[in-house]
Design a protein around this motif. Structure first.
Motif, PDB file in Angstrom:
ATOM      1  N   LEU A 180       0.751  -1.267  -0.154  1.00  0.00           N
ATOM      2  CA  LEU A 180       0.016  -0.084   0.119  1.00  0.00           C
ATOM      3  C   LEU A 180       1.000   1.274  -0.022  1.00  0.00           C
ATOM      4  N   HIS A 181       1.685   1.294   0.878  1.00  0.00           N
ATOM      5  CA  HIS A 181       2.515   2.712   0.918  1.00  0.00           C
ATOM      6  C   HIS A 181       3.999   2.278   1.833  1.00  0.00           C
ATOM      7  N   VAL A 182       4.992   3.086   1.568  1.00  0.00           N
ATOM      8  CA  VAL A 182       6.009   2.969   2.515  1.00  0.00           C
ATOM      9  C   VAL A 182       5.755   3.779   3.889  1.00  0.00           C
ATOM     10  N   GLU A 183       5.767   2.989   4.747  1.00  0.00           N
ATOM     11  CA  GLU A 183       5.510   3.529   6.237  1.00  0.00           C
ATOM     12  C   GLU A 183       6.567   4.343   6.888  1.00  0.00           C
ATOM     13  N   THR A 184       7.841   3.632   7.001  1.00  0.00           N
ATOM     14  CA  THR A 184       8.961   4.392   7.570  1.00  0.00           C
ATOM     15  C   THR A 184      10.349   3.908   6.817  1.00  0.00           C
ATOM     16  N   ILE A 185      11.181   5.017   6.644  1.00  0.00           N
ATOM     17  CA  ILE A 185      12.536   4.621   6.129  1.00  0.00           C
ATOM     18  C   ILE A 185      13.681   5.063   7.183  1.00  0.00           C
ATOM     19  N   VAL A 186      14.795   4.295   7.516  1.00  0.00           N
ATOM     20  CA  VAL A 186      15.799   4.353   8.305  1.00  0.00           C
ATOM     21  C   VAL A 186      17.054   4.498   7.622  1.00  0.00           C
ATOM     22  N   VAL A 187      17.646   5.554   7.653  1.00  0.00           N
ATOM     23  CA  VAL A 187      19.190   5.564   6.949  1.00  0.00           C
ATOM     24  C   VAL A 187      20.144   5.963   7.963  1.00  0.00           C
ATOM     25  N   SER A 188      21.074   5.088   8.161  1.00  0.00           N
ATOM     26  CA  SER A 188      22.341   5.110   9.036  1.00  0.00           C
ATOM     27  C   SER A 188      23.337   5.357   8.289  1.00  0.00           C
ATOM     28  N   THR A 189      24.160   6.548   8.183  1.00  0.00           N
ATOM     29  CA  THR A 189      25.389   6.608   7.260  1.00  0.00           C
ATOM     30  C   THR A 189      26.504   7.203   8.083  1.00  0.00           C
ATOM     31  N   GLN A 190      27.610   6.521   7.938  1.00  0.00           N
ATOM     32  CA  GLN A 190      28.935   6.929   8.721  1.00  0.00           C
ATOM     33  C   GLN A 190      29.267   8.330   7.852  1.00  0.00           C
ATOM     34  N   HIS A 191      30.004   9.457   8.657  1.00  0.00           N
ATOM     35  CA  HIS A 191      30.250  10.359   8.154  1.00  0.00           C
ATOM     36  C   HIS A 191      31.614  10.982   8.621  1.00  0.00           C
ATOM     37  N   ASP A 192      32.077  12.131   8.014  1.00  0.00           N
ATOM     38  CA  ASP A 192      33.142  12.970   8.674  1.00  0.00           C
ATOM     39  C   ASP A 192      32.515  13.738   9.899  1.00  0.00           C
ATOM     40  N   ASP A 193      33.507  13.930  10.850  1.00  0.00           N
ATOM     41  CA  ASP A 193      33.045  14.910  11.777  1.00  0.00           C
ATOM     42  C   ASP A 193      32.882  16.455  11.307  1.00  0.00           C
ATOM     43  N   PHE A 194      31.854  17.043  11.762  1.00  0.00           N
ATOM     44  CA  PHE A 194      31.370  18.125  11.353  1.00  0.00           C
ATOM     45  C   PHE A 194      32.070  19.421  12.524  1.00  0.00           C
ATOM     46  N   ASP A 195      32.733  20.575  11.791  1.00  0.00           N
ATOM     47  CA  ASP A 195      33.041  21.471  12.568  1.00  0.00           C
ATOM     48  C   ASP A 195      31.953  21.991  13.618  1.00  0.00           C
ATOM     49  N   ASN A 196      30.736  22.218  13.021  1.00  0.00           N
ATOM     50  CA  ASN A 196      29.644  22.571  13.770  1.00  0.00           C
ATOM     51  C   ASN A 196      28.658  21.345  14.140  1.00  0.00           C
ATOM     52  N   GLU A 197      28.947  20.690  15.244  1.00  0.00           N
ATOM     53  CA  GLU A 197      28.037  19.759  15.678  1.00  0.00           C
ATOM     54  C   GLU A 197      26.603  19.890  15.670  1.00  0.00           C
ATOM     55  N   ALA A 198      26.363  21.187  15.925  1.00  0.00           N
ATOM     56  CA  ALA A 198      24.864  21.612  16.249  1.00  0.00           C
ATOM     57  C   ALA A 198      23.868  21.252  14.925  1.00  0.00           C
ATOM     58  N   HIS A 201      23.429  16.728  12.386  1.00  0.00           N
ATOM     59  CA  HIS A 201      22.190  16.039  11.826  1.00  0.00           C
ATOM     60  C   HIS A 201      21.157  16.626  11.128  1.00  0.00           C
ATOM     61  N   GLU A 202      20.962  17.915  11.105  1.00  0.00           N
ATOM     62  CA  GLU A 202      20.185  18.594  10.186  1.00  0.00           C
ATOM     63  C   GLU A 202      20.559  18.344   9.006  1.00  0.00           C
ATOM     64  N   VAL A 203      21.824  18.510   8.659  1.00  0.00           N
ATOM     65  CA  VAL A 203      22.443  18.549   7.237  1.00  0.00           C
ATOM     66  C   VAL A 203      22.179  17.244   6.905  1.00  0.00           C
ATOM     67  N   ILE A 204      22.591  16.281   7.376  1.00  0.00           N
ATOM     68  CA  ILE A 204      22.728  14.904   7.026  1.00  0.00           C
ATOM     69  C   ILE A 204      21.021  14.446   6.570  1.00  0.00           C
ATOM     70  N   THR A 205      20.170  14.861   7.423  1.00  0.00           N
ATOM     71  CA  THR A 205      18.932  14.477   7.349  1.00  0.00           C
ATOM     72  C   THR A 205      18.407  15.169   6.321  1.00  0.00           C
ATOM     73  N   ARG A 206      18.360  16.309   5.973  1.00  0.00           N
ATOM     74  CA  ARG A 206      18.080  17.205   4.776  1.00  0.00           C
ATOM     75  C   ARG A 206      18.446  16.513   3.423  1.00  0.00           C
ATOM     76  N   ASP A 207      19.959  16.329   3.505  1.00  0.00           N
ATOM     77  CA  ASP A 207      20.645  15.653   2.211  1.00  0.00           C
ATOM     78  C   ASP A 207      19.904  14.260   1.781  1.00  0.00           C
ATOM     79  N   VAL A 208      19.597  13.381   3.000  1.00  0.00           N
ATOM     80  CA  VAL A 208      19.087  11.929   2.746  1.00  0.00           C
ATOM     81  C   VAL A 208      17.665  12.163   2.185  1.00  0.00           C
TER      82      VAL A 208
END
Length: 433
Positions: A180-198, A201-208
């Motif tokens: 019927l429909h996709v209910e949930t998608i989970v993506v966990s991806t390794q990444h470089d450390d960010f200068d601005n940790e704040a 998570h927002e940037v990676i979520t937006r890009d996904v």
């Protein structure tokens, strides 16, 4: 009442998949040297270390260190900061000769009577959820991590990506098993450390959401794009941070992703892993044959869904049992118009398909070095193709080419031959379709 079903996948950089790829790279190299090699190779990866162990009978020679480092480099572990990289990792090899007790059950005077390399049961599955007759949740999960790896290697977007990643897809189905429909998608991806940790998570979520998922949807037919929709739940790196990953974050072992390798939990699994095993091991070859049967049976119209089990005794050529479950979707009748039972369908499968190990290996071309390509993103649902490969021996199928003044041997090999729909007409004739 709709129900939910979930499947996961992992990328080529996941530690267990690193181990699988090393095992299959070694298998391929043994087969490149000697097509009759008998190989059972296990791999452990952890911080800065690779351990290879197993049993091999071959007339060829393989430089284990070279194959391991080349495989790790291909995956993308090339930086010392990952704490596991192709240049500096230690490599320990403890590969020894195959047991003669096993070998005498497999190698016979008549090649056709080759016995199964072990006992056990193997399963194949197919359904009409996707065009490639794979279950939808695991297929979309594979596509997510495949595209994530493609983005990482292209190096134009999401430039912070590292090799390790996982995905998970939950699909809602109606009571008849229709997605019927996709209910949930989970993506966990390794990444470089960010200068601005704040903002990390927002940037990676937006890009996904804005880069990865649209790329995956663009590869799918319109009706599945609609099933994914835009209103699914999305969880990206739910712990908030995923810098430490790969074999440094978790040790990896060959054969720990057998559900990812097959149907994402749909159907069934006999428990035997694939990677690092040559085709005399029916854990691998018979599982491929069972998928070939199930896919061709569904494509021929015998049923909308089919699970096929094949079982063997070690050293015996003929399977000890063939089982079929169509989940009440069979569409075939006998001469009197009575619906055939799953048991009747299983008897016809035994007439159509030769399930001796020798016949499986020959029909699917499983003595060629084709297995590294299977070791990430699933063994099933992939596109069949042919490619010229180089081998170290000459036989009736090889072509000799002179390169730099030296003879080299090449042959055509089938990749993912178990995905071919080459028995549909035979099946239709047997079932009167």
């Amino acid at each position: 009442m709709a129900y939910l079903f979930t499947s996961e996948s992992v990328s080529e950089g996941h530690p267990d998949k690193v181990a699988d790829q090393i095992s299959d790279a070694l298998l391929d190299e043994f087969l490149r040297q000697d097509p009759d090699s008998k190989v059972a190779c296990e791999t452990l990866v952890t911080t800065g270390l690779v351990v290879c162990a197993g049993e091999v009978k071959t007339n060829g020679y393989v430089n284990v260190d070279e194959v391991v480092r080349k495989t790790i480099q291909r995956i993308g572990y090339t930086k010392a900061e990952y704490r596991f990289d192709s240049n500096s990792c230690g490599i320990v090899s403890s590969i020894h000769e195959q047991s003669q007790d096993i070998n005498q059950g497999v190698v016979r005077a008549s090649a056709e009577e080759q016995g199964a390399g072990d006992q056990g049961m193997m399963f194949g599955y197919a359904s009409r959820e996707m065009q490639n007759l794979m279950p939808m949740p695991v297929e979309i999960a594979h596509m997510l991590v495949q595209e994530l790896a493609a983005i990482r290697k292209e190096g134009r977007e999401m430039t912070y990506l590292r090799p390790d990643s996982k995905s998970q897809v939950t699909v809602a189905f109606d009571d008849d098993g229709k997605p019927l429909h996709v209910e949930t998608i989970v993506v966990s991806t390794q990444h470089d450390d960010f200068d601005n940790e704040a903002t990390m998570h927002e940037v990676i979520t937006r890009d996904v959401r804005n880069i990865l998922i649209p790329r995956v949807k663009s590869l799918l037919p319109k009706y599945i794009q609609q099933i994914i929709g835009n209103d699914f739940n999305l969880f990206v790196n739910p712990t908030g941070k995923f810098v430490i990953g790969g074999p440094h974050g978790d040790s990896g072992l060959t054969g720990r992703k057998i559900i990812v390798d097959t149907y994402g939990g749909r159907g069934a699994h006999g428990g035997g892993a694939f990677s690092g095993k040559d085709s005399s091991k029916v854990d691998r070859s018979a599982a491929y044959a069972a998928r070939h049967i199930a896919k061709n049976m569904v494509a021929a119209g015998v049923a909308d869904e089919m699970l096929v089990q094949v079982a063997y005794a070690i050293g015996i050529a003929e399977p000890v049992g063939v089982y079929v479950n169509t989940n009440h979707t069979a569409k075939v009748t006998d001469a009197q118009g009575k619906m055939l039972s799953d048991g009747d369908i299983a008897l016809k499968i035994k007439r159509i398909f030769d399930l001796r190990p020798y016949a499986i290996v020959k029909s699917l071309g499983l003595k060629n070095p084709i297995f590294l390509e299977t070791a990430a993103y699933g063994h099933f649902g992939r596109d069949y193709y042919q490619k010229e490969i180089e081998v170290a021996y000459q036989d009736e199928n090889t072509v000799v080419k002179t390169i730099d003044g030296k003879p080299r041997y090449f042959k055509m090999a089938d990749f993912f031959a178990w995905e071919k729909l080459d028995r549909v007409e035979d099946i239709k004739a047997e079932f009167g379709l």
